[in-house]
Design an enzyme around this catalytic site. Structure first.
Site, PDB file in Angstrom:
ATOM      1  N   HIS A  19     -51.776 -48.132   9.593  1.00  0.00           N
ATOM      2  CA  HIS A  19     -51.303 -46.748   9.441  1.00  0.00           C
ATOM      3  C   HIS A  19     -52.423 -45.763   9.780  1.00  0.00           C
ATOM      4  CE1 HIS A  19     -48.380 -48.436   6.217  1.00  0.00           C
ATOM      5  NE2 HIS A  19     -47.659 -48.128   7.276  1.00  0.00           N
ATOM      6  N   SER A 130     -47.546 -53.463   5.276  1.00  0.00           N
ATOM      7  CA  SER A 130     -47.660 -53.227   3.829  1.00  0.00           C
ATOM      8  C   SER A 130     -47.135 -54.439   3.064  1.00  0.00           C
ATOM      9  CB  SER A 130     -46.864 -51.991   3.433  1.00  0.00           C
ATOM     10  OG  SER A 130     -47.365 -50.857   4.069  1.00  0.00           O
TER      11      SER A 130
END
Ligand code: PNS
Length: 162
Positions: A19, A130
């Protein structure tokens, strides 16, 4: 892209190095970049909304044209309110493609003026997600290099390891 505001939406539960890499790339490309954290996740998140926003603010502190906000409801409505002309998403492996294509086309159908722009993360983060990071952390594996150091610490605390 002069004067183009882009939105980078996601769950960010938690923020990974992938990210951060994408935020950095987006911040160089767009005039301003809003990292938008979805408030109403379908699945119960590991981290609260407040934690997810705080983590993103911490890791984007040095990036002057990046802001972190929250949103609920349709992404295109939020983009309209923020006068954004682009949505930024990351494409890692081939397996992301179908999900991302569907989202981009649905959003285009709903708001033809809004473009989805895909960027690829550095290859060393191409496998980082994630979900995998949470799984590794929960099972006591090493997550250094997969997430920024403050998030590594938060994950260790969450799973009772110091
Ligand atoms: O990080 P994620 O979970 O892959 O992000 C998904 C996200 C937040 C981009 C997507 O679920 C979303 O935009 N949700 C808002 C609701 C919406 O606009 N849905 C229609 C477009 S798919």
């Amino acid at each position: 892209m002069n004067n183009v505001t882009a939105i980078y939406p996601g769950s960010f539960d938690p923020t990974t190095n992938g990210h951060v890499d994408l935020i950095r790339r987006g911040s160089r490309l767009f005039h301003s970049l809003i990292v938008a954290v979805l408030t109403n996740l379908e699945k119960k998140p590991l981290f609260s909304l407040r934690d997810r926003v705080e983590m993103l603010r911490e890791v984007t502190r040095g990036m002057s044209n990046v802001s972190v906000e929250t949103f609920s409801g349709l992404l295109i409505d939020y983009a309209r309110r923020r006068k954004a002309r682009a949505i930024l998403r990351g494409l890692r492996a081939f397996s992301d493609y179908e999900y991302e294509l569907r989202m981009a086309l649905v959003n285009r159908k709903l708001e033809p003026e809004l473009e989805t722009v895909f960027l690829m993360p550095t290859e060393s983060y191409a496998y980082v997600s994630s979900r995998l990071v949470k799984e590794i952390a929960q099972l006591g594996g090493p997550i250094g290099g997969l997430v920024p150091p403050p998030i590594e610490k938060k994950l260790r605390l969450k799973f009772g390891r110091r």
